[in-house]
Design a protein around this motif. Structure first.
Motif, PDB file in Angstrom:
ATOM      1  N   ASP A 237       8.989  -9.459  -1.517  1.00  0.00           N
ATOM      2  CA  ASP A 237       7.753  -9.616  -0.756  1.00  0.00           C
ATOM      3  C   ASP A 237       7.178 -11.019  -0.920  1.00  0.00           C
ATOM      4  O   ASP A 237       7.198 -11.584  -2.023  1.00  0.00           O
ATOM      5  CB  ASP A 237       6.710  -8.598  -1.218  1.00  0.00           C
ATOM      6  CG  ASP A 237       7.161  -7.169  -0.999  1.00  0.00           C
ATOM      7  OD1 ASP A 237       7.830  -6.912   0.019  1.00  0.00           O
ATOM      8  OD2 ASP A 237       6.860  -6.310  -1.858  1.00  0.00           O
ATOM      9  N   ALA A 238       6.654 -11.568   0.152  1.00  0.00           N
ATOM     10  CA  ALA A 238       5.948 -12.844   0.104  1.00  0.00           C
ATOM     11  C   ALA A 238       4.482 -12.567  -0.180  1.00  0.00           C
ATOM     12  O   ALA A 238       3.819 -11.838   0.567  1.00  0.00           O
ATOM     13  CB  ALA A 238       6.104 -13.584   1.430  1.00  0.00           C
ATOM     14  N   ALA A 239       3.963 -13.127  -1.265  1.00  0.00           N
ATOM     15  CA  ALA A 239       2.603 -12.797  -1.712  1.00  0.00           C
ATOM     16  C   ALA A 239       1.555 -13.110  -0.659  1.00  0.00           C
ATOM     17  O   ALA A 239       0.534 -12.413  -0.567  1.00  0.00           O
ATOM     18  CB  ALA A 239       2.293 -13.541  -3.010  1.00  0.00           C
ATOM     19  N   ASP A 240       1.777 -14.148   0.147  1.00  0.00           N
ATOM     20  CA  ASP A 240       0.780 -14.570   1.123  1.00  0.00           C
ATOM     21  C   ASP A 240       1.103 -14.137   2.546  1.00  0.00           C
ATOM     22  O   ASP A 240       0.480 -14.609   3.503  1.00  0.00           O
ATOM     23  CB  ASP A 240       0.629 -16.099   1.078  1.00  0.00           C
ATOM     24  CG  ASP A 240       0.176 -16.595  -0.283  1.00  0.00           C
ATOM     25  OD1 ASP A 240      -0.505 -15.833  -0.993  1.00  0.00           O
ATOM     26  OD2 ASP A 240       0.517 -17.744  -0.640  1.00  0.00           O
ATOM     27  N   SER A 241       2.055 -13.233   2.709  1.00  0.00           N
ATOM     28  CA  SER A 241       2.411 -12.761   4.039  1.00  0.00           C
ATOM     29  C   SER A 241       1.316 -11.869   4.612  1.00  0.00           C
ATOM     30  O   SER A 241       0.717 -11.056   3.895  1.00  0.00           O
ATOM     31  CB  SER A 241       3.723 -11.977   3.983  1.00  0.00           C
ATOM     32  OG  SER A 241       4.031 -11.401   5.239  1.00  0.00           O
ATOM     33  N   ILE A 242       1.080 -11.988   5.911  1.00  0.00           N
ATOM     34  CA  ILE A 242       0.088 -11.139   6.572  1.00  0.00           C
ATOM     35  C   ILE A 242       0.718  -9.860   7.119  1.00  0.00           C
ATOM     36  O   ILE A 242      -0.002  -8.924   7.494  1.00  0.00           O
ATOM     37  CB  ILE A 242      -0.606 -11.891   7.728  1.00  0.00           C
ATOM     38  CG1 ILE A 242       0.420 -12.268   8.820  1.00  0.00           C
ATOM     39  CG2 ILE A 242      -1.320 -13.138   7.199  1.00  0.00           C
ATOM     40  CD1 ILE A 242      -0.208 -12.853  10.072  1.00  0.00           C
ATOM     41  N   PHE A 243       2.028  -9.773   7.152  1.00  0.00           N
ATOM     42  CA  PHE A 243       2.680  -8.662   7.837  1.00  0.00           C
ATOM     43  C   PHE A 243       2.485  -7.302   7.171  1.00  0.00           C
ATOM     44  O   PHE A 243       2.405  -6.288   7.874  1.00  0.00           O
ATOM     45  CB  PHE A 243       4.159  -8.975   8.041  1.00  0.00           C
ATOM     46  CG  PHE A 243       4.396  -9.958   9.146  1.00  0.00           C
ATOM     47  CD1 PHE A 243       4.527  -9.535  10.462  1.00  0.00           C
ATOM     48  CD2 PHE A 243       4.444 -11.315   8.885  1.00  0.00           C
ATOM     49  CE1 PHE A 243       4.716 -10.439  11.494  1.00  0.00           C
ATOM     50  CE2 PHE A 243       4.637 -12.235   9.903  1.00  0.00           C
ATOM     51  CZ  PHE A 243       4.765 -11.798  11.212  1.00  0.00           C
ATOM     52  N   PRO A 244       2.411  -7.191   5.832  1.00  0.00           N
ATOM     53  CA  PRO A 244       2.167  -5.865   5.251  1.00  0.00           C
ATOM     54  C   PRO A 244       0.863  -5.228   5.716  1.00  0.00           C
ATOM     55  O   PRO A 244       0.747  -3.994   5.725  1.00  0.00           O
ATOM     56  CB  PRO A 244       2.135  -6.149   3.749  1.00  0.00           C
ATOM     57  CG  PRO A 244       2.968  -7.374   3.572  1.00  0.00           C
ATOM     58  CD  PRO A 244       2.689  -8.202   4.794  1.00  0.00           C
ATOM     59  N   GLN A 245      -0.096  -6.038   6.133  1.00  0.00           N
ATOM     60  CA  GLN A 245      -1.364  -5.492   6.606  1.00  0.00           C
ATOM     61  C   GLN A 245      -1.186  -4.658   7.872  1.00  0.00           C
ATOM     62  O   GLN A 245      -2.030  -3.822   8.190  1.00  0.00           O
ATOM     63  CB  GLN A 245      -2.344  -6.631   6.879  1.00  0.00           C
ATOM     64  CG  GLN A 245      -2.639  -7.523   5.683  1.00  0.00           C
ATOM     65  CD  GLN A 245      -3.431  -8.755   6.062  1.00  0.00           C
ATOM     66  OE1 GLN A 245      -4.087  -8.805   7.106  1.00  0.00           O
ATOM     67  NE2 GLN A 245      -3.378  -9.781   5.208  1.00  0.00           N
ATOM     68  N   ALA A 246      -0.093  -4.901   8.587  1.00  0.00           N
ATOM     69  CA  ALA A 246       0.120  -4.198   9.851  1.00  0.00           C
ATOM     70  C   ALA A 246       0.337  -2.709   9.659  1.00  0.00           C
ATOM     71  O   ALA A 246       0.053  -1.917  10.568  1.00  0.00           O
ATOM     72  CB  ALA A 246       1.308  -4.809  10.591  1.00  0.00           C
ATOM     73  N   ILE A 247       0.835  -2.304   8.475  1.00  0.00           N
ATOM     74  CA  ILE A 247       1.090  -0.879   8.262  1.00  0.00           C
ATOM     75  C   ILE A 247       0.361  -0.330   7.036  1.00  0.00           C
ATOM     76  O   ILE A 247       0.234   0.886   6.898  1.00  0.00           O
ATOM     77  CB  ILE A 247       2.597  -0.595   8.148  1.00  0.00           C
ATOM     78  CG1 ILE A 247       3.214  -1.308   6.939  1.00  0.00           C
ATOM     79  CG2 ILE A 247       3.320  -0.997   9.430  1.00  0.00           C
ATOM     80  CD1 ILE A 247       4.641  -0.910   6.663  1.00  0.00           C
ATOM     81  N   GLY A 248      -0.104  -1.183   6.130  1.00  0.00           N
ATOM     82  CA  GLY A 248      -0.849  -0.722   4.968  1.00  0.00           C
ATOM     83  C   GLY A 248       0.040  -0.315   3.811  1.00  0.00           C
ATOM     84  O   GLY A 248       1.251  -0.079   3.958  1.00  0.00           O
ATOM     85  N   ALA A 249      -0.582  -0.200   2.640  1.00  0.00           N
ATOM     86  CA  ALA A 249       0.163   0.065   1.402  1.00  0.00           C
ATOM     87  C   ALA A 249       0.806   1.445   1.394  1.00  0.00           C
ATOM     88  O   ALA A 249       1.935   1.613   0.912  1.00  0.00           O
ATOM     89  CB  ALA A 249      -0.767  -0.093   0.202  1.00  0.00           C
ATOM     90  N   ALA A 250       0.097   2.451   1.909  1.00  0.00           N
ATOM     91  CA  ALA A 250       0.637   3.815   1.873  1.00  0.00           C
ATOM     92  C   ALA A 250       1.890   3.940   2.736  1.00  0.00           C
ATOM     93  O   ALA A 250       2.890   4.539   2.319  1.00  0.00           O
ATOM     94  CB  ALA A 250      -0.424   4.816   2.319  1.00  0.00           C
ATOM     95  N   GLU A 251       1.829   3.377   3.936  1.00  0.00           N
ATOM     96  CA  GLU A 251       2.996   3.444   4.819  1.00  0.00           C
ATOM     97  C   GLU A 251       4.145   2.604   4.271  1.00  0.00           C
ATOM     98  O   GLU A 251       5.309   2.999   4.382  1.00  0.00           O
ATOM     99  CB  GLU A 251       2.620   2.977   6.227  1.00  0.00           C
ATOM    100  CG  GLU A 251       3.771   2.904   7.230  1.00  0.00           C
ATOM    101  CD  GLU A 251       4.404   4.251   7.549  1.00  0.00           C
ATOM    102  OE1 GLU A 251       5.502   4.256   8.151  1.00  0.00           O
ATOM    103  OE2 GLU A 251       3.816   5.303   7.196  1.00  0.00           O
ATOM    104  N   THR A 252       3.826   1.455   3.675  1.00  0.00           N
ATOM    105  CA  THR A 252       4.877   0.651   3.049  1.00  0.00           C
ATOM    106  C   THR A 252       5.600   1.453   1.976  1.00  0.00           C
ATOM    107  O   THR A 252       6.838   1.465   1.907  1.00  0.00           O
ATOM    108  CB  THR A 252       4.282  -0.629   2.435  1.00  0.00           C
ATOM    109  OG1 THR A 252       3.712  -1.432   3.472  1.00  0.00           O
ATOM    110  CG2 THR A 252       5.339  -1.435   1.698  1.00  0.00           C
ATOM    111  N   ALA A 253       4.833   2.133   1.127  1.00  0.00           N
ATOM    112  CA  ALA A 253       5.437   2.931   0.062  1.00  0.00           C
ATOM    113  C   ALA A 253       6.277   4.070   0.634  1.00  0.00           C
ATOM    114  O   ALA A 253       7.363   4.386   0.108  1.00  0.00           O
ATOM    115  CB  ALA A 253       4.344   3.485  -0.852  1.00  0.00           C
ATOM    116  N   GLU A 254       5.804   4.685   1.701  1.00  0.00           N
ATOM    117  CA  GLU A 254       6.546   5.792   2.304  1.00  0.00           C
ATOM    118  C   GLU A 254       7.875   5.307   2.874  1.00  0.00           C
ATOM    119  O   GLU A 254       8.910   5.974   2.741  1.00  0.00           O
ATOM    120  CB  GLU A 254       5.717   6.439   3.405  1.00  0.00           C
ATOM    121  CG  GLU A 254       6.368   7.643   4.048  1.00  0.00           C
ATOM    122  CD  GLU A 254       5.464   8.346   5.048  1.00  0.00           C
ATOM    123  OE1 GLU A 254       5.991   8.814   6.078  1.00  0.00           O
ATOM    124  OE2 GLU A 254       4.244   8.421   4.797  1.00  0.00           O
TER     125      GLU A 254
END
Length: 293
Positions: A237-254
């Protein structure tokens, strides 16, 4: 192509894959075990020059320019995502029909590689996802609007894009990625563009990539395929990437839970383009993962 910061040149090859003339870039000893690297949307294989250097002590890296990007042929009838996965299937069949595969993908390339790892789980031994798999799910109710827009806009404005010089293109690159040095931005500009013979620089990306897609992205379909992945997987993961915000932490984990054997790490000080902002650190992380037994 040689990056002045590394001094190590890649080699170019062209192969015929599924009716297209595909460009493949190679680094490292031809007799070394292979790692396949997939670039992201509107990028090309050549920009990974610095990232691959930490791998070359043991591996050779093969990186295609996906269809419609870089020096690979442009299909006449547009783009359908399954074609990229089928292209990868043909590519590895050509270069490595029997050996276990090690795949590394960034952004769009991460999606391509991840689907392949689930569709051909018996072939893939390791998979590295570089800041990817963050595309938001699209509800079925959007289908009429999406498909209608695709029909209305096709074939759209497909004129090629030009710049007066590589330096002008480099200024655009640096405006979007201000952490780059002027020298590094110019190298990327020379990867993204080519002289057209009339004193201009044309972008090496089919303008049809900017047209809307005809199909929805359904995350459930990707998850069903990811659940078939048996390869050891590393999410970088890139610490300063904006893309994880598109799905959120819960969806990323899923999504990551679909990969039965996975680890993750973060590269500090880097945005989405890890190979621009932190190529050496990212390459070292990939090498460490691939080198472990």
């Amino acid at each position: 192509m040689t990056d002045p910061a590394s001094g190590l040149a890649s080699r170019s090859e062209h192969v015929r894959l599924r009716g297209l003339r595909y460009h493949v870039r190679r680094w490292g000893r031809p007799d070394a075990p292979m790692v396949f690297l997939g670039h992201g949307w509107l990028d090309v294989s050549a920009t990974f020059q610095l990232l691959v250097q930490p791998l070359l002590h043991r591996w050779q890296v093969l990186a295609p320019d996906w269809r419609g990007f870089g020096h690979t042929q442009w299909p006449a009838d547009g783009y359908w995502f399954p074609d990229y996965v089928a292209d990868l299937d043909a590519l590895v069949a050509h270069y490595s029909p029997d050996a276990p595969l090690r795949l590394v993908g960034h952004s769009m390339g991460a999606q391509i590689m991840s689907l392949y790892a689930g569709l051909r789980p018996d072939r893939v031994e390791r998979y590295v996802c570089l800041d990817g798999l963050f595309l938001p799910d699209m509800e079925a109710a959007r289908a009429p609007k999406v498909l209608r827009r695709w029909m209305d806009l096709w074939p759209g404005d497909t004129r090629e894009r030009f710049y007066p010089s590589f330096e002008a293109l480099a200024r655009r690159v640096r405006a979007k990625h201000p952490a780059l040095t002027a020298e590094r931005a110019l190298f990327i500009a020379r990867c993204w563009g080519a002289a057209d013979g009339f004193g201009r620089i044309r972008l090496l990306a089919d303008p049809k990539h900017h047209l809307p897609m005809a199909a929805l992205y359904r995350a459930a379909e990707s998850k069903a395929i990811w659940q078939q992945v048996t390869a050891r997987t590393l999410f970088v993961d890139a610490a300063d990437s904006i893309f994880p915000q598109a799905i959120g932490a819960a969806e990323t984990a899923e999504r990551r839970a679909c990969f039965r054997d996975h680890a993750q790490l973060r590269i500090d000080g880097a945005g989405h383009m890890l190979h621009f902002d932190a190529p050496e650190a990212t390459g070292a992380a990939i090498a460490a993962f691939l080198d472990t037994g």
